[in-house]
Design an enzyme around this catalytic site. Structure first.
Site, short mmCIF file in Angstrom:
data_model
loop_
_atom_site.label_atom_id
_atom_site.label_comp_id
_atom_site.label_asym_id
_atom_site.label_seq_id
_atom_site.Cartn_x
_atom_site.Cartn_y
_atom_site.Cartn_z
N MET A 46 0.80 -1.22 0.00
CA MET A 46 0.00 0.00 0.00
C MET A 46 0.85 1.28 0.00
SD MET A 46 -2.86 -1.43 -0.21
CE MET A 46 -4.10 -0.19 0.09
N LEU A 91 5.20 3.89 -5.23
CA LEU A 91 6.64 3.75 -5.41
C LEU A 91 7.23 5.02 -6.02
CD1 LEU A 91 7.26 0.14 -6.73
CD2 LEU A 91 6.98 0.95 -4.41
N HIS A 108 -4.13 -5.49 -9.25
CA HIS A 108 -5.15 -4.51 -8.87
C HIS A 108 -6.52 -5.16 -9.07
CE1 HIS A 108 -6.89 -0.56 -8.27
NE2 HIS A 108 -7.67 -0.80 -9.31
#
Ligand code: GRF
Length: 220
Positions: free
Chosen positions: A90, A93, A109
């Site tokens: 979570m 990046l 996802h």
């Protein structure tokens, strides 16, 4: 055998589906390390119980996203990781990791991207009234839930579905989709080429994979 790094923040059910598929020999890879930004993430214990190397890099101990990602990168390099799978990780990046692992960094996802990026996506799908949702494995780029798509699985929305029931059905397909996408990446049967995930396998192999990735809505 490719060396895989798995990034988690929570329960780690996708992590387990990948570990199981590697243990069964379905993916030419082994897990080098499970990394979490959350100390005490339930998935960490599940990995330890299987004898997998784990590491925690608490994001609250870094002043910036870049600093945190540099610490993560250091662990990945130390463990000789070649491919990274985000599995319920979570954190957004920074370019530090995205660039170091270009073409070798995957995310899953629980929606059919590019529809419904972000959070609470099953709720978003229900509110919108779409007839099909599903899940997506994509290469990670510098935007959230964005990047070239390797594979998707399709799950219908049924009358009476709520967020819980839809999430549950999609998750069953996540657990099929992610191992398959990682297998194809490791085998060079899907690869990043000119900004797209290129399929490099015989049509029959691809078609037979697709058959596993469509929920027809029939009673199990
Ligand atoms: C999954 O739905 C995944 O698609 C999303 O976060 C959830 C993580 O679940 N990115 P788990 O930790 O793998 O059980």
């Amino acid at each position: 055998m490719k060396r895989i790094g798995l990034h988690i923040s929570g329960r780690g059910s996708n992590m387990l589906s990948l570990l199981d598929a590697m243990d069964r020999g379905e993916i030419p890879a082994r897990c080098a390390v499970v990394l979490s930004n959350v100390p005490g993430a339930p998935g960490l214990q599940r990995a330890e119980e299987r004898g997998i190397e784990t590491a925690v890099v608490d994001h609250r101990e870094s002043a910036s996203r870049e600093e945190h990602d540099r610490k993560m990168l250091q662990v990945l390099v130390e463990q000789g990781v070649q491919i990274v799978c985000l599995a319920g990780y979570m954190r957004i990046l920074s370019p530090v990791l995205v660039r170091a692992f270009e073409g070798r960094l995957l995310n899953i996802h629980p929606a059919l991207l590019p529809s419904f990026p972000g959070l609470h996506v099953q709720r978003q799908a229900l509110d919108h009234g779409v007839r099909f949702s599903g899940c997506t494995v994509h290469f990670v780029d510098e935007k959230v839930d964005h990047g070239p798509i390797l594979l998707q699985a399709v799950v219908p929305i049924l009358p009476g579905d709520d967020e819980g029931s839809l999430s549950h059905r999609i998750l069953q397909y996540e657990h099929r989709l992610y191992p398959l996408a990682l297998k194809f990446l490791c085998e060079g049967k899907i690869a990043l080429h000119k900004g797209k995930a290129e399929i490099r396998m015989e049509p029959e192999e691809y078609r037979s994979a697709l058959r596993e990735l469509v929920d027809t809505g029939e009673e199990p």
